[in-house]
Design an enzyme around this catalytic site. Structure first.
Site, PDB file in Angstrom:
ATOM      1  CB  THR A  13      -0.626   0.170   1.118  1.00  0.00           C
ATOM      2  OG1 THR A  13       0.135   0.295   2.343  1.00  0.00           O
ATOM      3  CG2 THR A  13      -2.059  -1.232   1.531  1.00  0.00           C
ATOM      4  CG  ASP A  14      -1.211   4.976  -1.297  1.00  0.00           C
ATOM      5  OD1 ASP A  14      -1.334   4.763   0.080  1.00  0.00           O
ATOM      6  OD2 ASP A  14      -1.166   5.200  -2.541  1.00  0.00           O
ATOM      7  CG  PHE A  15       0.170   8.484   1.874  1.00  0.00           C
ATOM      8  CD1 PHE A  15      -0.340   9.372   2.085  1.00  0.00           C
ATOM      9  CD2 PHE A  15       1.045   8.677   0.323  1.00  0.00           C
ATOM     10  CE1 PHE A  15      -1.423  10.405   1.124  1.00  0.00           C
ATOM     11  CE2 PHE A  15       0.056   9.493  -0.745  1.00  0.00           C
ATOM     12  CZ  PHE A  15      -0.790  10.852   0.008  1.00  0.00           C
ATOM     13  CB  SER A  16      -3.712   7.036   1.097  1.00  0.00           C
ATOM     14  OG  SER A  16      -4.145   6.518  -0.093  1.00  0.00           O
TER      15      SER A  16
END
Length: 141
Positions: free
Chosen positions: A19-22
């Protein structure tokens, strides 16, 4: 999950690293999932890629073209299924239709063309590989 008797399915769990930061799966992670799906598809058909590459005439499969339609995001802890089937078998290439699903919800649709390559050039699929892929191994619409 909708049943497609012509498709191979690979379960994939989403981890933090995907996943990314969100908290949404990064677009490149889906490409890794698709690659795993194609690899396990070939393995299930009896095609040993390591043996093909280690042979007297080393042969590998290289992605020539990929088209991806990202429809919905996956998030942390989702359990997905990578569905892979042959759309078309050519003399030196395989066109694969792939989907990534969460339950019966389609998150991604991809069309991938892989080419058989030896010595940096396209090479006809070995007869034994083509036979394994046409012997009913997940062929279908």
């Amino acid at each position: 999950m909708p049943e497609n008797p012509a498709a191979h399915r690979l379960p994939v769990r989403i981890y933090y690293e995907d996943t990314d930061f969100s908290g949404v799966v990064q677009h490149v992670a889906y490409l890794r999932f698709l690659e795993r799906g194609r690899t396990e598809f070939l393995r299930a058909c009896g095609v040993n890629q390591s043996a093909l590459f280690a042979g007297t005439a080393p042969l590998a499969f290289a992605v020539r073209r990929v088209s991806v339609d990202y429809r919905k995001p996956a998030i942390m802890d989702d359990l997905l299924s990578v569905e892979t089937r042959i759309a078309k078998l050519g003399g030196a290439s395989i066109e694969m239709a792939q989907k990534i699903l969460r339950g019966d919800e389609i998150l991604l649709v991809a069309d991938v063309q892989v080419a058989a390559v030896a010595g940096g050039r396209a090479q006809r699929l070995p007869a034994e590989v083509a036979a394994k892929l046409t012997a009913g191994c997940f062929l279908g619409a």
